[in-house]
Design an enzyme around this catalytic site. Structure first.
Site, PDB file in Angstrom:
ATOM      1  N   LYS A   1       0.828  -1.216   0.000  1.00  7.87           N
ATOM      2  CA  LYS A   1       0.000   0.000   0.000  1.00  7.87           C
ATOM      3  C   LYS A   1       0.865   1.271   0.000  1.00  7.87           C
ATOM      4  CE  LYS A   1      -2.702   3.242   0.500  1.00  7.87           C
ATOM      5  NZ  LYS A   1      -4.022   3.718   0.580  1.00  7.87           N
TER       6      LYS A   1
ATOM      7  N   CYS B   1      -2.865  11.165   1.723  1.00 11.34           N
ATOM      8  CA  CYS B   1      -2.279   9.877   1.350  1.00 11.34           C
ATOM      9  C   CYS B   1      -0.944  10.056   0.650  1.00 11.34           C
ATOM     10  CB  CYS B   1      -3.235   9.128   0.444  1.00 11.34           C
ATOM     11  SG  CYS B   1      -4.897   9.120   1.093  1.00 11.34           S
TER      12      CYS B   1
HETATM   13  N1  SAJ Z   1      -1.601  15.275  -8.349  1.00 13.07           N
HETATM   14  C1  SAJ Z   1      -0.734  15.930  -9.221  1.00 13.07           C
HETATM   15  N2  SAJ Z   1      -0.512  15.382 -10.440  1.00 13.07           N
HETATM   16  C2  SAJ Z   1      -1.120  14.230 -10.840  1.00 13.07           C
HETATM   17  C3  SAJ Z   1      -1.990  13.563  -9.973  1.00 13.07           C
HETATM   18  C4  SAJ Z   1      -2.216  14.113  -8.719  1.00 13.07           C
HETATM   19  O1  SAJ Z   1      -0.173  16.980  -8.899  1.00 13.07           O
HETATM   20  O2  SAJ Z   1      -0.876  13.808 -11.977  1.00 13.07           O
HETATM   21  C5  SAJ Z   1      -1.857  15.828  -7.012  1.00 13.07           C
HETATM   22  C6  SAJ Z   1      -3.334  16.066  -6.722  1.00 13.07           C
HETATM   23  O3  SAJ Z   1      -3.769  17.299  -7.202  1.00 13.07           O
HETATM   24  C7  SAJ Z   1      -3.356  15.992  -5.214  1.00 13.07           C
HETATM   25  C8  SAJ Z   1      -2.326  14.914  -4.912  1.00 13.07           C
HETATM   26  O4  SAJ Z   1      -1.497  14.855  -6.061  1.00 13.07           O
HETATM   27  O5  SAJ Z   1      -2.967  17.201  -4.622  1.00 13.07           O
HETATM   28  C9  SAJ Z   1      -2.881  13.545  -4.602  1.00 13.07           C
HETATM   29  O6  SAJ Z   1      -3.980  13.289  -5.421  1.00 13.07           O
HETATM   30  P1  SAJ Z   1      -4.321  11.855  -6.053  1.00 13.07           P
HETATM   31  O7  SAJ Z   1      -5.552  12.037  -6.849  1.00 13.07           O
HETATM   32  O8  SAJ Z   1      -3.143  11.338  -6.760  1.00 13.07           O
HETATM   33  O9  SAJ Z   1      -4.502  10.916  -4.812  1.00 13.07           O
HETATM   34  P2  SAJ Z   1      -5.457  10.915  -3.509  1.00 13.07           P
HETATM   35  O10 SAJ Z   1      -4.627  11.354  -2.354  1.00 13.07           O
HETATM   36  O11 SAJ Z   1      -6.722  11.644  -3.745  1.00 13.07           O
HETATM   37  O12 SAJ Z   1      -5.803   9.360  -3.379  1.00 13.07           O
HETATM   38  C10 SAJ Z   1      -4.763   8.452  -3.337  1.00 13.07           C
HETATM   39  C11 SAJ Z   1      -5.047   7.323  -4.296  1.00 13.07           C
HETATM   40  N3  SAJ Z   1      -3.848   6.620  -4.592  1.00 13.07           N
HETATM   41  C12 SAJ Z   1      -3.453   6.363  -5.849  1.00 13.07           C
HETATM   42  O13 SAJ Z   1      -3.991   6.782  -6.831  1.00 13.07           O
HETATM   43  C13 SAJ Z   1      -2.259   5.480  -5.931  1.00 13.07           C
HETATM   44  C14 SAJ Z   1      -6.018   6.329  -3.738  1.00 13.07           C
HETATM   45  O14 SAJ Z   1      -6.112   5.194  -4.568  1.00 13.07           O
HETATM   46  C15 SAJ Z   1      -5.592   5.896  -2.356  1.00 13.07           C
HETATM   47  O15 SAJ Z   1      -6.522   5.023  -1.797  1.00 13.07           O
HETATM   48  C16 SAJ Z   1      -5.508   7.118  -1.490  1.00 13.07           C
HETATM   49  O16 SAJ Z   1      -4.526   7.991  -2.039  1.00 13.07           O
HETATM   50  C17 SAJ Z   1      -5.113   6.696  -0.094  1.00 13.07           C
HETATM   51  O17 SAJ Z   1      -5.945   6.766   0.803  1.00 13.07           O
HETATM   52  O18 SAJ Z   1      -3.991   6.249   0.088  1.00 13.07           O
END
Ligand code: SAJ
Length: 408
Positions: free
Chosen positions: A203, A257
């Site tokens: 994870k 996360c």
């Molecule tokens: N972000 C970027 N660029 C990207 C993607 C995201 O700058 O290309 C930023 C987002 O704007 C945000 C942060 O990263 O600020 C995190 O966003 P996210 O959409 O990547 O992730 P979370 O935190 O909303 O959810 C994640 C998810 N993990 C993955 O996609 C691997 C989810 O599946 C997990 O269950 C969750 O974390 C968790 O609880 O761990």
């Protein structure tokens, strides 16, 4: 006696409890927050998420009840927060330990305790198992322990709860199999059985991979800026290669996360997690980079009135109401320390009193700003792009396709 007692009815616990109830399980949802329990008992959901209200209605037509006291059940799903110490970078397992302690006060013999909260690898063996034993229970006999980390993404939680694959880490295959049956009542994805330590590590590795990938994209943004290239175009072209998949640069990485879990590895394996540590630093540098871009754009265009600068979006990403570790909050902190205030903030999904300078509605925001920095691509702004015409726009999310827009 309930089949499943879900402990902690936050972003993960609530949808999981509802999903279980909507699929024929007898469920007790427990949280120590009395206001939250009263809200749920009055038939209202406690946060915004696509499909959550419909799922709630479906769950209520099944068998679910909400309590502040722990209930007797065969299975306990623990989905409580796991904060980390910002100085040591190590996990604070106290919420998990307290929840497990309260489960032990009421649970029947042979109950299964499933930890869904994300924890640093080794937490169960270092903290949870010894704690249960110290309470006089024999793990594997009186109590069974499982780690089934949640993996759903805010914004698509309900769909992902059903469709994602799941990891179940347990001491024995037998326990893994009974827990698989519970999740299989609603999970259509593959359910993988492994041991507890591997489940913990998998994870954290998933979220760390994402953080490192975003850090690469953010570093490219800085490199491309130096050569006046459009980083999004470069990434789009590079991603056409069948074995390249670069994520998107942005104003920083927030949420509870991706911006937190890599620290678990840095904290516990400091000499071995050099890339991971550097990636964290790069992502944490992005709010300052956004501010630098604002100043460059103002200088180049002879714009001087900082009070006419407005930041659109306070949440950590689009279409969620969660502000934990949000880049806009990080940016605000830097401004406080180095640049002074006076700017405006607006977010349609947040309460109106989070930041000084925050305005309550979109019209006022547009009227009070000449320079708009898009920090989050909420649907609202995507649907209102023509209204930004005539403004200076810095788009940190690559969502605005109008000519003349500044990018990272
Ligand atoms: N972000 C970027 N660029 C990207 C993607 C995201 O700058 O290309 C930023 C987002 O704007 C945000 C942060 O990263 O600020 C995190 O966003 P996210 O959409 O990547 O992730 P979370 O935190 O909303 O959810 C994640 C998810 N993990 C993955 O996609 C691997 C989810 O599946 C997990 O269950 C969750 O974390 C968790 O609880 O761990």
């Amino acid at each position: 006696m309930y089949e499943v007692c879900v402990v902690g009815l936050g972003y993960i616990g609530l949808p999981t409890a509802l999903m279980l109830a909507a699929h024929g399980n007898r469920v007790a949802g427990v949280d120590y927050d009395t206001h939250l329990i009263e809200t749920l008992r009055s038939g209202k959901v406690t946060f915004q998420e696509d499909g959550l209200e419909a799922l709630f209605a479906q769950a209520l037509s099944g068998d679910i009840q909400f309590f502040t006291e722990y209930q007797k059940a065969n299975y306990y799903i623990v989905a409580v927060p796991t904060p980390f110490d910002k100085d040591t970078k190590k996990i604070d397992p106290s919420y998990v330990i307290n929840a497990v302690g309260s489960v032990l006060d009421v649970c029947p013999k042979s109950a299964v305790i499933i930890i869904e909260s994300t924890i640093s690898p080794g937490t169960i063996n270092k903290f949870v198992r010894p704690f249960i034993q110290s309470r006089g229970f024999s793990v594997g006999d009186d109590i069974h322990l499982v780690h089934a980390p949640e993996r759903i993404i805010p914004g698509a939680m309900i769909r992902e709860l059903k469709q994602n694959s799941r990891i179940i880490g347990s001491d024995s295959k037998e326990t893994g199999e009974v827990v698989r049956k519970i999740y299989a009542t609603f999970c259509e994805g593959e359910i993988i059985l492994t041991d507890i330590h591997s489940a913990e590590m998998s994870k954290v590795v998933e979220n760390t991979f994402r953080d490192v990938n975003i850090a690469f994209a953010n570093e490219l943004a800085k490199i491309c800026r130096q050569d006046n290239l459009d980083v999004y175009e470069i990434i789009r072209i590079a991603n056409m290669h069948p074995r390249v998949n670069i994520l998107s640069p942005g104003p920083g990485v927030g949420g509870h996360c991706i911006s937190v879990d890599p620290w678990f590895l840095v904290g516990d394996y400091p000499g071995l997690s050099l890339l991971i540590h550097e990636a964290r630093k790069i992502n944490d540098s992005m709010p300052a980079f956004v501010l630098q871009r604002v100043h460059e754009i103002m200088k180049e265009n002879n714009l001087t009135d900082i009070s006419r600068v407005g930041f659109y979006g306070i949440t950590y990403k689009e279409d969620v109401d969660d502000i934990r570790e949000s880049p806009t909050l990080q940016l605000f902190e830097i401004m406080q320390k180095h640049l002074g205030g006076g700017v405006k903030f607006y977010d349609p999904l947040c309460k109106p009193d989070i930041l000084p300078g925050q305005v309550a509605d979109f019209d006022t925001f547009l009227d009070s700003c000449d320079i708009i920095v898009i920090m989050v691509g909420h649907k609202q702004i995507l649907n209102n792009m023509p209204r930004l015409e005539g403004k200076w726009i810095l788009d940190t999310r690559d969502v605005c396709k109008m000519p003349g827009v500044f990018k990272l």
